[in-house]
Design a protein around this motif. Structure first.
Motif, mmCIF file in Angstrom:
data_model
loop_
_atom_site.group_PDB
_atom_site.id
_atom_site.type_symbol
_atom_site.label_atom_id
_atom_site.label_comp_id
_atom_site.label_asym_id
_atom_site.label_seq_id
_atom_site.Cartn_x
_atom_site.Cartn_y
_atom_site.Cartn_z
ATOM 1 N N UNK A 154 3.217 -10.638 -1.561
ATOM 2 C CA UNK A 154 3.772 -10.687 -2.909
ATOM 3 C C UNK A 154 3.564 -9.415 -3.698
ATOM 4 N N UNK A 155 2.595 -8.584 -3.301
ATOM 5 C CA UNK A 155 2.413 -7.295 -3.975
ATOM 6 C C UNK A 155 3.646 -6.428 -3.776
ATOM 7 N N UNK A 156 3.892 -5.553 -4.749
ATOM 8 C CA UNK A 156 5.013 -4.626 -4.661
ATOM 9 C C UNK A 156 4.487 -3.206 -4.628
ATOM 10 N N UNK A 157 5.033 -2.397 -3.711
ATOM 11 C CA UNK A 157 4.551 -1.028 -3.557
ATOM 12 C C UNK A 157 5.734 -0.076 -3.465
ATOM 13 N N UNK A 158 5.497 1.169 -3.854
ATOM 14 C CA UNK A 158 6.527 2.195 -3.815
ATOM 15 C C UNK A 158 6.634 2.712 -2.389
ATOM 16 N N UNK A 159 7.855 2.794 -1.878
ATOM 17 C CA UNK A 159 8.038 3.173 -0.478
ATOM 18 C C UNK A 159 8.378 4.640 -0.278
ATOM 19 N N UNK A 160 8.903 5.316 -1.295
ATOM 20 C CA UNK A 160 9.305 6.706 -1.133
ATOM 21 C C UNK A 160 8.965 7.501 -2.386
ATOM 22 N N UNK A 161 8.779 8.821 -2.170
ATOM 23 C CA UNK A 161 8.536 9.715 -3.299
ATOM 24 C C UNK A 161 7.164 9.597 -3.902
ATOM 25 N N UNK A 162 6.163 9.179 -3.121
ATOM 26 C CA UNK A 162 4.833 8.932 -3.678
ATOM 27 C C UNK A 162 4.149 10.208 -4.152
ATOM 28 N N UNK A 163 4.550 11.369 -3.646
ATOM 29 C CA UNK A 163 3.881 12.618 -4.068
ATOM 30 C C UNK A 163 4.250 13.012 -5.488
ATOM 31 N N UNK A 164 5.310 12.440 -6.025
ATOM 32 C CA UNK A 164 5.725 12.746 -7.395
ATOM 33 C C UNK A 164 5.169 11.741 -8.398
#
Length: 387
Positions: free
Chosen positions: A340-350
């Motif tokens: 159920x957690x939501x996480x960012x999949x792309x662009x994490x360095x920004x």
């Protein structure tokens, strides 16, 4: 020309997607980032352990007597059977002792024969009351003493023959001959290892697991619950036959806190050699695994982090722990994420901790990349590729 343009756009889209991982993301201008929801799936995993390979029976061959090595009847790597003569020691002295002991037996036998005749004669004389009880008993004692001396001489002969047999060093087991460190003419004794005979029809692979893993194995049904294991050899290849864990030590190594296990592998092709090294692979199935792409994970000082989407669409820099075994593309998360957690999949360095974003689906993210790629000029494409 149209085909060439389509290929260029496809290549550009692939470049933009790759930029959307750890190295950055396309500039949409509206602070949009793809967000995925944590779910579970089944995962085929494995655990590896360094291992040592040994034959089921490794026997050191040592002489029981001292002497000069006169014959070496085998070669390194030769297959031998139980009872086969491997080495011969100089045995002239022991042959002389056998002959001497045999002579002593012959002498004692003659003394027994004489004592027997004397005793039988004494019995007749005693029956006719020619001699008394004393003479009769003395004759009987002489006969018994002669038989005892014969038995002693026979025992000495058996001992001498056994010592002579020790000069012929035979294999106590069927197997393969190891190295031959000594040459003909060398003076050897029980302190010298002439060679090693290894029974390699099947091999035992020794490896160690942590005390925690050993307890888990015991609680889940013991060794019978473990699946068939594989063996990776020193050259990186996986051995063709699977093995089975058959033994677990009942003692924990206090120095390492580990427990030794033994897996048995068939060795019909004689490919495995005693003393070799390898890696035992134990497969395991996780039906509730949390799997995420590696490109959405950042690593700082051997710790791994992801950006979780929180209240107000603000991201939180969160540490996770992953299984050390991975396929090079994904991680299996063991701690830090739940369904159920939501996480960012792309662009994490920004991203930065607490930053507010506009979440979109990964599918919409890819669609926007393709739209942007189709609108870019050739010069923009060249600049993007150079980045």
């Amino acid at each position: 020309m149209k085909m060439k343009k389509m290929m260029m756009l496809a290549a550009m889209a692939a470049t933009l997607v790759s930029c959307g991982g750890g190295g950055g993301r396309p500039n949409f201008g509206d602070n949009e980032y793809p967000v995925a929801t944590v779910g579970t799936s089944s995962a085929d995993m494995q655990t590896t352990y360094p291992a040592t390979i040994k034959g089921v029976q490794d026997v050191e061959i040592r002489p029981k007597v001292q002497g000069f090595l006169t014959q070496i009847n085998v070669k390194e790597g030769q297959h031998v059977v139980s009872g086969q003569t491997l080495f011969v020691l100089d045995n002239e002295t022991y042959q002389a002792q056998v002959r001497q002991a045999q002579a002593a037996v012959n002498t004692a036998q003659q003394q027994v024969n004489t004592a027997k005749l004397t005793y039988e004669n004494a019995q007749q004389l005693h029956a006719n009351k020619v001699i008394g009880d004393y003479e009769m008993q003395t004759s009987h004692n002489s006969f018994e003493s002669a038989k005892a001396q014969l038995a002693q001489a026979q025992a000495s002969l058996a001992s001498a023959k056994e010592m002579l047999s020790f000069c012929y060093v035979k294999s106590p087991a069927t197997g393969v001959v190891g190295t031959l460190p000594l040459k003909r003419g060398a003076l050897v004794s029980a302190s010298n290892v002439l060679t090693t005979v290894s029974n390699i029809s099947s091999m035992e692979v020794y490896f160690s697991v942590t005390e925690k893993d050993a307890m888990t194995i015991s609680q889940n049904g013991g060794l019978e619950s473990l699946p068939a294991v594989k063996l990776k050899l020193a050259d990186g290849t996986v051995y063709a036959h699977e093995g089975k864990v058959t033994k677990m030590s009942g003692v924990i190594d206090q120095a390492t806190g580990s427990v030794q296990l033994i897996a048995a592998f068939p060795n019909t092709e004689k490919k495995l050699k005693s003393g070799g090294a390898g890696v035992v692979i134990i497969p395991r199935q996780n039906n509730n695994a949390i799997i995420i792409p590696q490109n959405c994970v950042s690593e700082v000082q051997n710790k791994k982090f992801v950006y979780l989407l929180g209240e107000g669409n603000k991201v939180k820099y969160s540490e996770i722990k992953v299984d050390p075994q991975n396929d090079g593309n994904n991680y299996v998360v063991t701690e830090g994420l739940k369904t159920g957690d939501k996480y960012v999949t792309n662009g994490v360095t920004k991203l930065s901790d607490g930053m507010e974003i506009v979440p979109i689906t990964p599918e919409r993210y890819k669609q926007k990349i393709q739209e942007q790629a189709s609108e870019m000029s050739a010069g923009d494409i060249v600049k993007a590729v150079k980045k």
